[in-house]
Design an enzyme around this catalytic site. Structure first.
Site, PDB file in Angstrom:
ATOM      1  N   CYS A  55       0.811  -1.306  -0.018  1.00  0.00           N
ATOM      2  CA  CYS A  55       0.036   0.183   0.016  1.00  0.00           C
ATOM      3  C   CYS A  55       0.918   1.276  -0.138  1.00  0.00           C
ATOM      4  CB  CYS A  55      -0.965  -0.144   0.968  1.00  0.00           C
ATOM      5  SG  CYS A  55      -2.002   1.620   1.409  1.00  0.00           S
ATOM      6  N   CYS A  92      -1.476   1.869  -2.938  1.00  0.00           N
ATOM      7  CA  CYS A  92      -2.328   2.632  -2.816  1.00  0.00           C
ATOM      8  C   CYS A  92      -1.875   4.020  -2.730  1.00  0.00           C
ATOM      9  CB  CYS A  92      -3.085   2.357  -1.504  1.00  0.00           C
ATOM     10  SG  CYS A  92      -3.421   0.939  -0.907  1.00  0.00           S
ATOM     11  N   LYS A 127       0.236   5.185  -6.114  1.00  0.00           N
ATOM     12  CA  LYS A 127      -0.898   5.459  -7.171  1.00  0.00           C
ATOM     13  C   LYS A 127      -1.860   6.422  -6.944  1.00  0.00           C
ATOM     14  CE  LYS A 127      -4.509   3.171  -6.439  1.00  0.00           C
ATOM     15  NZ  LYS A 127      -5.499   2.147  -6.008  1.00  0.00           N
ATOM     16  N   TYR A 166      -9.500  -3.363 -11.508  1.00  0.00           N
ATOM     17  CA  TYR A 166      -9.090  -2.181 -10.995  1.00  0.00           C
ATOM     18  C   TYR A 166      -7.752  -1.443 -11.359  1.00  0.00           C
ATOM     19  CZ  TYR A 166      -7.289  -3.731  -6.570  1.00  0.00           C
ATOM     20  OH  TYR A 166      -6.426  -4.143  -5.538  1.00  0.00           O
ATOM     21  N   GLU A 177      -7.165   1.647 -13.452  1.00  0.00           N
ATOM     22  CA  GLU A 177      -6.455   2.828 -12.839  1.00  0.00           C
ATOM     23  C   GLU A 177      -5.384   3.055 -13.609  1.00  0.00           C
ATOM     24  OE1 GLU A 177      -8.063   2.197  -8.134  1.00  0.00           O
ATOM     25  OE2 GLU A 177      -6.197   1.278  -9.052  1.00  0.00           O
ATOM     26  N   HIS A 187     -27.632  21.067  -2.027  1.00  0.00           N
ATOM     27  CA  HIS A 187     -27.889  21.349  -3.590  1.00  0.00           C
ATOM     28  C   HIS A 187     -27.024  22.596  -3.643  1.00  0.00           C
ATOM     29  CE1 HIS A 187     -29.803  22.025  -7.088  1.00  0.00           C
ATOM     30  NE2 HIS A 187     -30.074  23.464  -7.177  1.00  0.00           N
ATOM     31  N   GLU A 199     -26.689  14.935  -4.040  1.00  0.00           N
ATOM     32  CA  GLU A 199     -27.921  14.893  -3.787  1.00  0.00           C
ATOM     33  C   GLU A 199     -28.990  14.099  -4.215  1.00  0.00           C
ATOM     34  OE1 GLU A 199     -30.375  18.527  -5.272  1.00  0.00           O
ATOM     35  OE2 GLU A 199     -28.267  19.222  -6.406  1.00  0.00           O
TER      36      GLU A 199
END
Length: 486
Positions: A43, A48, A51, A178, A182, A469, A474
């Site tokens: 990681c 992670c 990356k 992934y 990525e 908003h 939302e």
């Protein structure tokens, strides 16, 4: 006095192993840890963290274009990989130092060398010395897999990509998970011409189908030349192949470049031998500066001595454990990617915490792998928690609430990127079984939505929340009518 040198010996200095060692040390236990490479593991050092920093860097090219459309007068140059890479390495050094200090301050003795299991209570270090422990915890993670095919040694993996001396002009990425997706977005954003092959019908297998389709469209819109249903048959150095190839080359500069030794031969360093000729299952022949394999990961169980002492290993090389992360040998436990359960850093950390709670605090704590939020840092980004639409409808009757639209930021400048907000709801209980978001900052959104889903919130609970908003998210609380039932 204990008959063992340590109460706990941890093999592996990644996020899970370090957390378990630190927390166990805080209970008063005598703890040691061995790591053969850099502290922080996949990681922090080659996953992670670097990356995500590369993701940040890659998004500026598009941000500059948007800024100009919004009225800013901007002059930009090319991306400087050398300047970024130097800063990246400094940051990784800093983080590794933090991990080392955390262990030191927790009273954990560390050994900077490989370790393997000699028996149920003994660890053998690379220098031949042995250490005994009441409990042994295996937290050695995994490594990228490389397919068994001609010329595979000329490609690189996700471990190697952070060490490139310069960015290639062209890159083929093989895989559809992934990691592949990525890096397709990252490299495209950094100015590399990216082609991606995936043998399956759609990328990101196992995730929600509607989300997968939108992400694939978004990747293509951003310049990724994505080919599904396609795989590599053969690779070789371009200089070793007839230059009269069908389909031309992906890079004229690459086709004429000399490999490091000037002879077109492999120089012993993965991915540094020069432009690579690739033949694919669709009949195409192309040349790329680099080929990146992102074709899965394999647990690091080889030559650890585990099977010799009775630890059961699965067919993919994973350590078999129970719900408490205990192996068939009562004194030996395993956590993280080496168990191939849920291969995410926060999960490994939680597994380490549950291990300490079980073994050192006398509170048997099974690992909770249910309803884990996660993010895929594709471009567009993907956040998900719970069941996909396909998984949910196999279990019970559901309602699907979904909306896809151009967000305000992109619509204003007539960009075509779309986002997706999607809730999967049980008809019977009204619980939200899954939430899927494809949008900028989807990872940030899904962390908060994951709290509600984990608590068992119903669709009506979502509806009672007032919308913020104007935001993309939302829509999660304003969708009143299901788009379909199943």
């Amino acid at each position: 006095m204990s008959k063992f040198d340590y109460d706990l010996f941890v093999i592996g200095g990644g996020s899970g192993g370090v957390r378990a060692a630190r927390v166990a040390g805080a209970t008063g236990a005598k703890v040691a840890l061995a790591e053969e490479d850099r502290y922080g593991g996949t990681c922090v050092i080659r996953g992670c963290v670097p990356k995500k920093l590369m993701v940040f860097a890659s998004t500026y090219s598009e941000a500059f274009q948007e800024a100009a459309a919004y009225g800013w007068e901007i002059s930009t140059g090319a991306f400087n990989w050398g300047a970024f890479h130097e800063r990246l390495n400094s940051e990784l050094d800093r983080l590794e130092g933090i991990y080392r200090n955390l262990l030191k301050n927790s009273g954990v003795e560390t050994f900077d060398q490989r370790a393997k299991v000699a028996d149920a209570h003994t660890v053998e270090l690379a220098d031949g010395t042995t250490k005994t422990a009441k409990h042994i915890l295996i937290a050695v993670g995994g490594h990228p897999s490389v397919p068994d095919m001609p010329g595979a040694e000329y490609g690189i993996t996700s471990d190697d990509i952070f060490h490139l001396e310069k960015l290639p002009e062209t890159m083929l990425i093989v895989g559809g998970g992934y990691i592949a997706c990525e890096f397709a977005g990252i490299m495209t954003g950094l100015g590399v011409k990216v082609c991606q092959y995936y043998r399956g019908a759609q990328v990101l297998r196992g995730f929600d189908d509607e989300a997968r389709g939108l992400i694939a469209d978004g990747m293509r819109d951003r310049g990724v030349d994505l080919h599904t249903g396609t795989n590599i048959i053969e690779m070789k150095l371009a200089k070793d192949h007839d230059p009269e190839m069908e389909g031309g080359t992906a890079s004229d500069a690459a086709a004429g470049a000399e490999p490091p030794d000037g002879k077109g031969k492999w120089d012993g360093k993965r991915g540094t031998a020069g432009p690579i000729w690739v033949k694919s299952t669709n009949g195409g022949e192309m040349v790329f500066d680099q080929v990146l394999f992102a074709t899965g990961r394999t647990p690091n169980t080889k030559d650890l001595g585990l099977e010799d002492v009775g630890v059961k290993i699965g067919r993919r090389g994973e350590i078999i454990v129970d719900e408490y992360s205990q192996t068939d040998v009562p004194s030996i436990y395993a956590i993280g990617d080496v168990t191939n359960r849920v291969n995410l850093t926060p999960v490994a950390i939680r597994e380490g915490m549950a291990f300490v709670e079980t073994v050192f605090n006398g509170n048997p704590t099974p690992v909770d792998h249910d309803l884990i939020p996660s993010a895929v840092f594709t471009q567009p980004e993907f956040g998900t928690v719970g069941l996909s639409e396909e998984e949910a409808r196999e279990q019970e009757e559901i309602e699907v609430y979904a909306t896809s639209f151009r967000p305000m930021q992109q619509a204003f400048i007539d960009e075509k990127g779309r986002v997706l907000m999607k809730l999967i709801v049980s008809k019977e209980t009204r619980k939200v079984l899954g939430c899927h978001i494809v949008a900028d900052h989807a990872g940030e959104m899904i962390q908060l939505a994951g709290i509600a889903v984990k608590m068992g919130a119903t669709k009506e609970d979502f509806d009672r929340v007032c919308a913020v908003h104007p935001t993309m998210s939302e829509e999660l609380v304003t969708m009143k009518v299901p788009v379909r039932t199943a």
